[in-house]
Design a protein around this motif. Structure first.
Motif, PDB file in Angstrom:
ATOM      1  N   GLY A 204      -2.876  -7.266   3.575  1.00  0.00           N
ATOM      2  CA  GLY A 204      -2.261  -6.723   4.779  1.00  0.00           C
ATOM      3  C   GLY A 204      -2.498  -5.247   5.001  1.00  0.00           C
ATOM      4  N   ARG A 205      -3.594  -4.730   4.511  1.00  0.00           N
ATOM      5  CA  ARG A 205      -3.805  -3.297   4.619  1.00  0.00           C
ATOM      6  C   ARG A 205      -4.385  -2.879   5.974  1.00  0.00           C
ATOM      7  NH1 ARG A 205      -7.567  -0.133   2.430  1.00  0.00           N
ATOM      8  NH2 ARG A 205      -6.777   1.981   2.552  1.00  0.00           N
ATOM      9  N   VAL A 206      -5.260  -3.686   6.525  1.00  0.00           N
ATOM     10  CA  VAL A 206      -5.906  -3.271   7.778  1.00  0.00           C
ATOM     11  C   VAL A 206      -5.502  -4.144   8.962  1.00  0.00           C
ATOM     12  CG1 VAL A 206      -7.911  -2.222   6.707  1.00  0.00           C
ATOM     13  CG2 VAL A 206      -7.944  -4.661   7.218  1.00  0.00           C
TER      14      VAL A 206
ATOM     15  N   MET B 230     -14.505   5.675 -12.988  1.00  0.00           N
ATOM     16  CA  MET B 230     -15.876   5.950 -12.567  1.00  0.00           C
ATOM     17  C   MET B 230     -16.020   5.882 -11.059  1.00  0.00           C
ATOM     18  SD  MET B 230     -17.647   3.525 -15.399  1.00  0.00           S
ATOM     19  CE  MET B 230     -19.367   3.825 -15.118  1.00  0.00           C
ATOM     20  N   SER B 231     -15.486   4.809 -10.468  1.00  0.00           N
ATOM     21  CA  SER B 231     -15.776   4.601  -9.057  1.00  0.00           C
ATOM     22  C   SER B 231     -14.983   5.567  -8.189  1.00  0.00           C
ATOM     23  CB  SER B 231     -15.561   3.134  -8.681  1.00  0.00           C
ATOM     24  OG  SER B 231     -14.278   2.940  -8.210  1.00  0.00           O
ATOM     25  N   VAL B 232     -13.776   5.909  -8.617  1.00  0.00           N
ATOM     26  CA  VAL B 232     -13.005   6.875  -7.844  1.00  0.00           C
ATOM     27  C   VAL B 232     -13.669   8.256  -7.924  1.00  0.00           C
ATOM     28  CG1 VAL B 232     -10.859   8.165  -7.858  1.00  0.00           C
ATOM     29  CG2 VAL B 232     -10.805   5.682  -7.895  1.00  0.00           C
TER      30      VAL B 232
ATOM     31  N   GLU C   2      -5.969  -5.379  -8.171  1.00  0.00           N
ATOM     32  CA  GLU C   2      -4.568  -5.571  -7.807  1.00  0.00           C
ATOM     33  C   GLU C   2      -3.975  -4.258  -7.298  1.00  0.00           C
ATOM     34  OE1 GLU C   2      -2.650  -8.489 -10.497  1.00  0.00           O
ATOM     35  OE2 GLU C   2      -1.093  -6.969 -10.587  1.00  0.00           O
ATOM     36  N   THR C   3      -4.164  -3.179  -8.065  1.00  0.00           N
ATOM     37  CA  THR C   3      -3.687  -1.879  -7.584  1.00  0.00           C
ATOM     38  C   THR C   3      -4.697  -0.757  -7.819  1.00  0.00           C
ATOM     39  OG1 THR C   3      -2.578  -1.388  -9.669  1.00  0.00           O
ATOM     40  CG2 THR C   3      -1.253  -2.396  -7.961  1.00  0.00           C
ATOM     41  N   SER C   4      -5.571  -0.887  -8.829  1.00  0.00           N
ATOM     42  CA  SER C   4      -6.424   0.242  -9.200  1.00  0.00           C
ATOM     43  C   SER C   4      -7.484   0.554  -8.160  1.00  0.00           C
ATOM     44  CB  SER C   4      -7.150  -0.039 -10.513  1.00  0.00           C
ATOM     45  OG  SER C   4      -6.226  -0.106 -11.545  1.00  0.00           O
ATOM     46  N   LEU C   5      -8.057  -0.470  -7.587  1.00  0.00           N
ATOM     47  CA  LEU C   5      -9.134  -0.254  -6.623  1.00  0.00           C
ATOM     48  C   LEU C   5      -8.744  -0.868  -5.290  1.00  0.00           C
ATOM     49  CD1 LEU C   5     -12.467  -1.022  -8.497  1.00  0.00           C
ATOM     50  CD2 LEU C   5     -11.546   1.194  -7.830  1.00  0.00           C
ATOM     51  N   THR C   6      -8.946  -0.107  -4.235  1.00  0.00           N
ATOM     52  CA  THR C   6      -8.676  -0.631  -2.904  1.00  0.00           C
ATOM     53  C   THR C   6      -9.989  -0.854  -2.196  1.00  0.00           C
ATOM     54  OG1 THR C   6      -6.572   0.476  -2.724  1.00  0.00           O
ATOM     55  CG2 THR C   6      -7.641  -0.119  -0.678  1.00  0.00           C
ATOM     56  N   ILE C   7     -10.193  -2.079  -1.776  1.00  0.00           N
ATOM     57  CA  ILE C   7     -11.410  -2.394  -1.036  1.00  0.00           C
ATOM     58  C   ILE C   7     -10.991  -2.609   0.416  1.00  0.00           C
ATOM     59  CG2 ILE C   7     -13.322  -4.021  -0.843  1.00  0.00           C
ATOM     60  CD1 ILE C   7     -12.495  -4.538  -3.970  1.00  0.00           C
TER      61      ILE C   7
ATOM     62  N   GLY D  48       3.719   5.527  -3.614  1.00  0.00           N
ATOM     63  CA  GLY D  48       3.104   5.128  -2.348  1.00  0.00           C
ATOM     64  C   GLY D  48       2.361   3.823  -2.502  1.00  0.00           C
ATOM     65  N   GLU D  49       2.364   3.066  -1.450  1.00  0.00           N
ATOM     66  CA  GLU D  49       1.646   1.800  -1.382  1.00  0.00           C
ATOM     67  C   GLU D  49       0.210   1.955  -1.904  1.00  0.00           C
ATOM     68  OE1 GLU D  49       2.561  -1.840  -0.360  1.00  0.00           O
ATOM     69  OE2 GLU D  49       3.590  -0.399   0.910  1.00  0.00           O
ATOM     70  N   THR D  50      -0.329   0.935  -2.523  1.00  0.00           N
ATOM     71  CA  THR D  50      -1.725   1.021  -2.946  1.00  0.00           C
ATOM     72  C   THR D  50      -2.624   1.154  -1.716  1.00  0.00           C
ATOM     73  OG1 THR D  50      -1.541  -1.346  -3.155  1.00  0.00           O
ATOM     74  CG2 THR D  50      -1.754  -0.131  -5.176  1.00  0.00           C
ATOM     75  N   GLY D  51      -3.610   1.992  -1.850  1.00  0.00           N
ATOM     76  CA  GLY D  51      -4.532   2.215  -0.744  1.00  0.00           C
ATOM     77  C   GLY D  51      -4.085   3.340   0.180  1.00  0.00           C
ATOM     78  N   SER D  52      -2.981   4.011  -0.148  1.00  0.00           N
ATOM     79  CA  SER D  52      -2.548   5.072   0.770  1.00  0.00           C
ATOM     80  C   SER D  52      -3.307   6.382   0.542  1.00  0.00           C
ATOM     81  CB  SER D  52      -1.037   5.277   0.687  1.00  0.00           C
ATOM     82  OG  SER D  52      -0.619   5.433  -0.631  1.00  0.00           O
ATOM     83  N   GLY D  53      -4.065   6.471  -0.536  1.00  0.00           N
ATOM     84  CA  GLY D  53      -4.899   7.664  -0.729  1.00  0.00           C
ATOM     85  C   GLY D  53      -4.449   8.552  -1.874  1.00  0.00           C
ATOM     86  N   LYS D  54      -3.541   8.068  -2.704  1.00  0.00           N
ATOM     87  CA  LYS D  54      -3.037   8.895  -3.801  1.00  0.00           C
ATOM     88  C   LYS D  54      -4.156   9.333  -4.744  1.00  0.00           C
ATOM     89  CE  LYS D  54      -0.284   5.650  -5.285  1.00  0.00           C
ATOM     90  NZ  LYS D  54      -0.674   4.611  -4.309  1.00  0.00           N
ATOM     91  N   THR D  55      -4.901   8.368  -5.224  1.00  0.00           N
ATOM     92  CA  THR D  55      -5.885   8.664  -6.262  1.00  0.00           C
ATOM     93  C   THR D  55      -7.042   9.524  -5.761  1.00  0.00           C
ATOM     94  OG1 THR D  55      -5.331   6.544  -7.237  1.00  0.00           O
ATOM     95  CG2 THR D  55      -7.327   7.587  -8.029  1.00  0.00           C
ATOM     96  N   THR D  56      -7.540   9.192  -4.593  1.00  0.00           N
ATOM     97  CA  THR D  56      -8.710   9.930  -4.115  1.00  0.00           C
ATOM     98  C   THR D  56      -8.325  11.253  -3.446  1.00  0.00           C
ATOM     99  OG1 THR D  56      -8.662   8.638  -2.065  1.00  0.00           O
ATOM    100  CG2 THR D  56     -10.186   7.904  -3.768  1.00  0.00           C
TER     101      THR D  56
HETATM  102  O1  CDP Z   1      -4.605   5.521  -4.973  1.00  0.00           O
HETATM  103  P1  CDP Z   1      -4.296   4.738  -3.760  1.00  0.00           P
HETATM  104  O2  CDP Z   1      -4.138   3.291  -4.039  1.00  0.00           O
HETATM  105  O3  CDP Z   1      -3.100   5.273  -3.009  1.00  0.00           O
HETATM  106  O4  CDP Z   1      -5.500   4.881  -2.727  1.00  0.00           O
HETATM  107  P2  CDP Z   1      -7.016   5.335  -3.019  1.00  0.00           P
HETATM  108  O5  CDP Z   1      -7.546   4.629  -4.200  1.00  0.00           O
HETATM  109  O6  CDP Z   1      -7.056   6.821  -3.029  1.00  0.00           O
HETATM  110  O7  CDP Z   1      -7.788   4.772  -1.758  1.00  0.00           O
HETATM  111  C1  CDP Z   1      -7.887   5.469  -0.542  1.00  0.00           C
HETATM  112  C2  CDP Z   1      -9.095   4.990   0.226  1.00  0.00           C
HETATM  113  O8  CDP Z   1     -10.287   5.324  -0.451  1.00  0.00           O
HETATM  114  C3  CDP Z   1      -9.145   3.483   0.464  1.00  0.00           C
HETATM  115  O9  CDP Z   1      -9.429   3.288   1.831  1.00  0.00           O
HETATM  116  C4  CDP Z   1     -10.300   3.013  -0.389  1.00  0.00           C
HETATM  117  O10 CDP Z   1     -10.964   1.936   0.164  1.00  0.00           O
HETATM  118  C5  CDP Z   1     -11.187   4.231  -0.442  1.00  0.00           C
HETATM  119  N1  CDP Z   1     -12.015   4.217  -1.662  1.00  0.00           N
HETATM  120  C6  CDP Z   1     -13.386   4.043  -1.570  1.00  0.00           C
HETATM  121  O11 CDP Z   1     -13.901   3.915  -0.487  1.00  0.00           O
HETATM  122  N2  CDP Z   1     -14.149   4.004  -2.708  1.00  0.00           N
HETATM  123  C7  CDP Z   1     -13.592   4.131  -3.914  1.00  0.00           C
HETATM  124  N3  CDP Z   1     -14.357   4.089  -4.993  1.00  0.00           N
HETATM  125  C8  CDP Z   1     -12.196   4.280  -4.035  1.00  0.00           C
HETATM  126  C9  CDP Z   1     -11.439   4.334  -2.872  1.00  0.00           C
END
Ligand code: CDP
Ligand code: MG
Length: 737
Positions: free
Chosen positions: A421-423, A153-155, A372-377, A116-124
């Protein structure tokens, strides 16, 4: 089987950004020069008045978003995040509609690849979905690996917040030298290196019900090795669920490796991103970044800016320059929040990057490729990409490992652009020419396993009882020479015997989460009666962040303060001296401030030291200290770092002892003007040339004592340890502070 799991709609829109060749020929390559906000006369005038120089961009192509989103192209960037509740935010993520399908797929299959695209919510989200679905029952843990510590840590902090629990309770994280979990922890984020080490104490991962190898596309060394290890485990732990999660890259390859495991694709939502290139190469890309940021800020509509730099130094330089420029511009600009993100960023500052931007202000995030991919802001609309990243590179011919800044790959460049191009529809400004993108960048980044020293990995694998490394199940095998060299190094260090089996020393070395050379140095310190001192040195070297603080406006004071810490012998002893004096000040913050020492780094060194001492006790090392002769300390260091030895040759140059490679003492070193005949270095850093960082003077005869099977007396001739006359007036080479 494979097709069944792929959700139907939308996927086609979501093609990778370039169908390269054709695009380049057909696409406009319009020479429409982008002079920020030419439409907005007022802003343009202000801007012309305020900034003396500018960077000119040319628009070249557009990365497509999905059809659905294109309709909304001209709607303003949504600034909705601040108003959403946590539940609303969770529901707005692209992964949310697939929650039930995903859980079902995980129940149906032991191994699943998730793309899935970065930022789609996989990790969290995925660990939370699993938790809610009962996967953490019976005291089992849902594990999730991350290639980077800041991400882990931040996730974890984010997920704890979403679940309204205290970090370290139900949701926790573990990284090297820091375990923030408890017996209550059900969701555990950890670095891939940490999981790799957990295999040593729990080879079947019995505590876990699910293991997610996340950000698999990053292909770090540890992640690559984990692939082989977890694949093996699934054969006998049929109750363990294994998820391999990655951005939209490599999924098919992962599937093939895991015996054709099904792929679950999460359709992304992406807006189009316009790409701009500079007309000509930029000589100073940090300066170009600063100018571009201000150009964006002065002339572009709402939306935050993400800038990719290579490391902490660069980020701090850029931050200082930017602050200075903003100060000069005074109230003519609206507020600009400048936020750094890099590996050693303290946790209180990590939280700040995710806070929503106040109305009318603009956020600029200065990040390493961690973003680049680990953290989505959220709310990034503009990306500035100078096109470089710091990489560890290993030359298997010379055995030399060096940290250097290298051009990124096209795949990386496109990931970076995608962050805009995420938002909303975004813009990406590449600080290189279109020609350079097309002709100078490689298509993909080479996986770490094929370009770094494998000593540490091989030692851990040997400790796991995996003896036949040539036939280990690698996704992409390392080069044969690199593997052989790692084995040779471990043999020379005494960790392996001539049959390639782990020795008793090797087993003890593997107990330490350290590079084999450093582990050996620690263990050798016992026999040289200086284990306390060497533990301090190891901790100071491991901190990795700067110890000495060198603010631009106080450089002279800072350098004087640093020189006051210098002691004969070199940098390792200087680090020891700093630590000891800090200890004598009762670990005082004020003392650090007065002496231009980074208090944060020192606190971390103290934590690391405590853990090292704990591990030393576990391997039953005797803790001794108080020797007055520094020779013992330097011998212990040499016992670990005899690979990193250089000798003085003609003209005040240094050559490495074995391979005659030219290397230089780093200008920040206490030995910069001393030129001892023989020295060892902690690491090499390539900037304008190969610099040795953290060097210590040694005697060549020690090499025969600590590494008799590696050095022959003949190689060490000319071992008179007379010092060369002092050379004065050597200047600092550029770009090395
Ligand atoms: O893993 P993936 O790139 O698919 O997405 P994610 O890291 O789970 O991010 C999902 C959402 O959680 C995004 O909107 C991030 O901005 C948000 N997030 C956050 O607010 N604070 C974090 N420490 C990590 C993610
Ligand atoms: Mg992620």
């Amino acid at each position: 089987e494979k097709g069944k799991l792929e959700p139907e709609p939308e996927t086609q829109d979501n093609e990778p950004p370039q169908s390269e060749q054709s695009k380049w020929e057909s696409d406009q390559m319009s020479s429409a020069v982008f002079r920020f906000g030419a439409k907005d006369r007022k802003a343009q005038q202000d801007y012309d008045l305020l900034l003396e120089d500018e960077v000119e961009f040319v628009q070249a192509l557009r990365m497509p978003g999905s059809e659905k989103d294109r309709k909304h192209e001209h709607s303003p960037p949504p600034q909705v995040k601040a108003l959403q509740t946590i539940q609303e935010t969770k529901k707005s993520l692209p992964i949310y509609p697939f929650r039930n399908d995903l859980i079902q797929a995980i129940k149906d299959h032991q191994v699943l690849i998730i793309e899935g695209e970065t930022g789609s919510g996989k990790t969290t989200q995925i660990p939370q979905y699993l938790y809610e679905a009962g996967f953490a029952e019976n005291n089992k843990i849902i594990g999730c690996t991350q290639p980077r510590r800041v991400a882990a840590m931040s996730v974890a902090a984010r997920v704890a917040h979403e679940m309204a629990v205290k970090l370290g309770n139900e949701v926790g994280y573990a990284i090297r030298f820091e375990d923030c979990t408890s017996h209550r922890t059900r969701i555990k984020y950890m670095t891939d290196g940490t999981l790799h080490r957990e295999f040593l104490s729990e080879p079947d991962l019995a505590s876990y019900s699910v293991m997610i190898i996340d950000e698999a596309h990053e292909r770090t060394l540890h992640t690559d090795i984990l692939f082989g290890l977890v694949k093996d485990i699934t054969r006998f732990r049929t109750d363990l669920k294994l998820l391999i999660s990655s951005a939209t890259l490599d999924a098919t390859k992962f599937s093939e490796f895991f015996d054709d495991a099904p792929i679950f694709r999460i359709p992304g939502r992406r807006f189009p991103v316009d790409i701009y290139y500079t007309k000509a190469p930029e000589a100073d890309y940090i300066d170009a970044c600063v100018v571009s940021i201000l150009q964006i800020h002065a002339t572009q509509p709402h939306g935050d800016v993400l800038v990719f730099l290579t490391g902490q130094d660069e980020i701090e330089t850029c931050q200082e320059m930017l602050q200075e420029r903003v100060r000069r511009l005074g109230s003519k600009l609206s507020e600009l929040l400048i936020l750094p993100v890099y590996a050693n960023l303290p946790s209180d500052m990590q939280a700040k990057i995710f806070q929503p931007t106040p109305p009318r202000a603009r956020k600029v995030v200065l990040a390493t490729n961690i973003a680049e991919t680990s953290l989505t802001i959220d709310n990034i609309v503009y990306v500035i990409d100078p096109g470089f990243a710091k990489q560890n590179n290993f030359n298997s011919r010379t055995g030399m490992e060096s940290l250097m800044v290298v051009p990124i790959s096209k795949a990386s460049a496109n990931q970076r652009a995608g962050r805009a191009g995420r938002v909303a529809p975004g813009k990406c400004f590449r600080l290189y020419t279109a020609w350079a993108y097309q002709h100078e960048l490689e298509d993909n980044t080479v996986p770490e396993i094929q370009r770094i020293n494998l000593g540490n990995a091989v030692l851990t694998l040997k400790a796991l009882g995996i003896n036949d490394l040539v036939h280990f199940d690698f996704l992409d095998p390392p080069p044969h020479e690199t593997l052989v060299l790692a084995l040779e190094q471990l043999y020379a260090l005494g960790a392996l015997n001539h049959r390639g089996e782990l020795t008793k020393l090797g087993r003890r070395m593997a107990e330490f989460p350290l590079d084999p050379m450093m582990a050996k140095m620690l263990l050798a310190s016992e026999q040289y009666r200086c284990s306390e001192e060497v533990a301090t040195i190891a901790a100071m070297l491991s901190v990795n962040g700067a110890i000495f603080y060198r603010p631009k406006d106080k450089i002279i004071h800072a350098d004087t303060a640093r020189k006051n810490f210098h002691v004969p012998g070199g940098d390792h002893l200087t680090l020891l001296n700093v630590y000891n004096q800090w200890q004598q000040s009762d670990f005082s913050t004020h003392w650090c401030y007065e002496n231009f020492i980074q208090h944060r780094s020192m606190k971390r060194a103290r934590d690391v030291r405590e853990q090292l001492v704990g591990l030393m006790q576990r391997v039953e090392m005797e803790l001794v200290s108080g020797i007055t002769e520094t020779m013992n300390i330097r011998k212990a260091i040499t016992a670990g770092y005899f690979y990193h030895v250089a000798r003085l040759s003609k003209g005040g140059h240094y050559k490495t002892a074995k391979h005659n490679q030219t290397v230089s003492i780093h200008p920040n070193s206490s030995l910069f003007q001393e030129l001892p005949r023989w020295l060892l270095y902690h690491e090499l850093v390539f900037t304008t040339k190969e610099f040795m960082r953290q060097v210590t003077e040694i005697e060549s005869k020690w090499l025969l004592e600590v590494a008799p099977h590696y050095y022959k007396p003949k190689e060490l001739e000319d071992s008179t340890n007379k010092k060369m006359p002092k050379v004065t007036g050597r200047s600092r080479p550029d770009g090395t502070n």
